[in-house]
Motif scaffolding. Structure first.
Motif, PDB file in Angstrom:
ATOM      1  N   PHE A   1       0.838  -1.196   0.000  1.00 16.84           N
ATOM      2  CA  PHE A   1       0.000   0.000   0.000  1.00 16.84           C
ATOM      3  C   PHE A   1       0.879   1.253   0.000  1.00 16.84           C
ATOM      4  O   PHE A   1       0.644   2.188  -0.777  1.00 16.84           O
ATOM      5  N   ALA A   2       1.893   1.285   0.851  1.00 19.02           N
ATOM      6  CA  ALA A   2       2.772   2.454   0.951  1.00 19.02           C
ATOM      7  C   ALA A   2       3.509   2.699  -0.359  1.00 19.02           C
ATOM      8  O   ALA A   2       3.640   3.853  -0.795  1.00 19.02           O
ATOM      9  N   LYS A   3       3.963   1.658  -1.000  1.00 13.90           N
ATOM     10  CA  LYS A   3       4.671   1.805  -2.284  1.00 13.90           C
ATOM     11  C   LYS A   3       3.716   2.332  -3.356  1.00 13.90           C
ATOM     12  O   LYS A   3       4.054   3.243  -4.102  1.00 13.90           O
ATOM     13  N   LYS A   4       2.528   1.761  -3.414  1.00 18.07           N
ATOM     14  CA  LYS A   4       1.539   2.160  -4.410  1.00 18.07           C
ATOM     15  C   LYS A   4       1.091   3.611  -4.226  1.00 18.07           C
ATOM     16  O   LYS A   4       0.808   4.312  -5.195  1.00 18.07           O
ATOM     17  N   HIS A   5       1.024   4.068  -2.968  1.00 24.09           N
ATOM     18  CA  HIS A   5       0.489   5.403  -2.673  1.00 24.09           C
ATOM     19  C   HIS A   5       1.552   6.378  -2.173  1.00 24.09           C
ATOM     20  O   HIS A   5       1.224   7.353  -1.493  1.00 24.09           O
ATOM     21  N   ALA A   6       2.794   6.160  -2.542  1.00 22.30           N
ATOM     22  CA  ALA A   6       3.889   7.018  -2.080  1.00 22.30           C
ATOM     23  C   ALA A   6       3.699   8.482  -2.484  1.00 22.30           C
ATOM     24  O   ALA A   6       4.137   9.385  -1.780  1.00 22.30           O
ATOM     25  N   ASP A   7       3.030   8.725  -3.613  1.00 21.62           N
ATOM     26  CA  ASP A   7       2.830  10.092  -4.090  1.00 21.62           C
ATOM     27  C   ASP A   7       1.410  10.590  -3.882  1.00 21.62           C
ATOM     28  O   ASP A   7       1.021  11.626  -4.419  1.00 21.62           O
ATOM     29  N   ASP A   8       0.609   9.849  -3.128  1.00 27.85           N
ATOM     30  CA  ASP A   8      -0.785  10.223  -2.878  1.00 27.85           C
ATOM     31  C   ASP A   8      -0.930  10.821  -1.477  1.00 27.85           C
ATOM     32  O   ASP A   8      -0.146  10.538  -0.579  1.00 27.85           O
ATOM     33  N   TRP A   9      -2.001  11.611  -1.321  1.00 28.65           N
ATOM     34  CA  TRP A   9      -2.361  12.124  -0.007  1.00 28.65           C
ATOM     35  C   TRP A   9      -3.184  11.044   0.695  1.00 28.65           C
ATOM     36  O   TRP A   9      -4.206  10.603   0.187  1.00 28.65           O
ATOM     37  N   VAL A  10      -2.703  10.613   1.849  1.00 27.40           N
ATOM     38  CA  VAL A  10      -3.380   9.568   2.615  1.00 27.40           C
ATOM     39  C   VAL A  10      -3.736  10.138   3.991  1.00 27.40           C
ATOM     40  O   VAL A  10      -2.879  10.689   4.681  1.00 27.40           O
TER      41      VAL A  10
END
Length: 194
Positions: free
Chosen positions: A108-117
């Motif tokens: 999840f962290a790799k997939k969303h590294a550039d997303d606002w979470v």
């Protein structure tokens, strides 16, 4: 006995050099150096302390004769979930993300590294129907920048590792954080058992 979690109230010796200590807040195993040397270096704790939530599994897998079959199986599942890389090094088995909470979280962290979470979410009394969200680029554990988003309550549905703010869907703002007496807590990422 002084432990990393405070003074122990109870203790149970499993074998010479392997003792479980319980404190008012937490507990775990202490494994003396001769026994600790038998624990694989991939997950050996140099100080010999193995906490009761996840690390106990290391002791149970190393010394399975000290535990019943049900506890050994539980230890395997715990080690897979929380120490997957060490588990693979020790056992030679290959784990898939579905086998481990930690591997799922890393994916999840790799997939969303550039997303606002979203890492914190608050329902405001002054903004009914909205969730005031604090998001970090890359999510929990990231050291990225922080932004705030107002998200309609009916649209705020966090997954296992948080709510990913879709690009361009919700405007962000940098206003003052809400006063704590004006909010009620909303869990940003409900945890589910693996």
């Amino acid at each position: 006995m002084h432990t990393p979690w405070g003074e122990s109230e109870e203790q149970q010796t499993y074998a010479k050099g392997i003792t479980f200590y319980q404190t008012p807040s937490h507990g775990g195993f202490h494994v003396l150096p001769d026994q600790n040397a038998k624990i694989h270096t991939a997950w050996r704790r140099e100080d010999g302390w193995y906490e009761e939530d996840c690390d106990w599994a290391i002791v149970a897998m190393t010394f399975p004769d000290l535990f019943d079959a049900e506890h050994v199986e539980s230890a395997r599942n715990t080690a897979k979930a929380w120490h997957p890389h060490a588990y693979m090094a020790v056992t030679g088995e290959t784990l898939e993300p579905k086998d481990s909470f930690v591997l799922q979280r890393q994916l999840f962290a790799k997939k969303h590294a550039d997303d606002w979470v979203v890492v914190a979410a608050l329902s405001s009394k002054t903004r009914p129907g909205m969730v005031d969200c604090i998001a970090i680029k890359g999510g929990q554990g990231s050291h990225g920048p922080e932004r705030r988003f107002l998200i309609p309550s009916e649209e705020y549905k966090p997954g296992q590792f948080g709510f990913v703010v879709p690009n361009g869907t919700y405007p962000y703002f940098d206003g003052p954080r809400p006063l704590w007496d004006d909010v009620s807590y909303v869990d940003p990422s409900p945890r589910e058992a693996v």
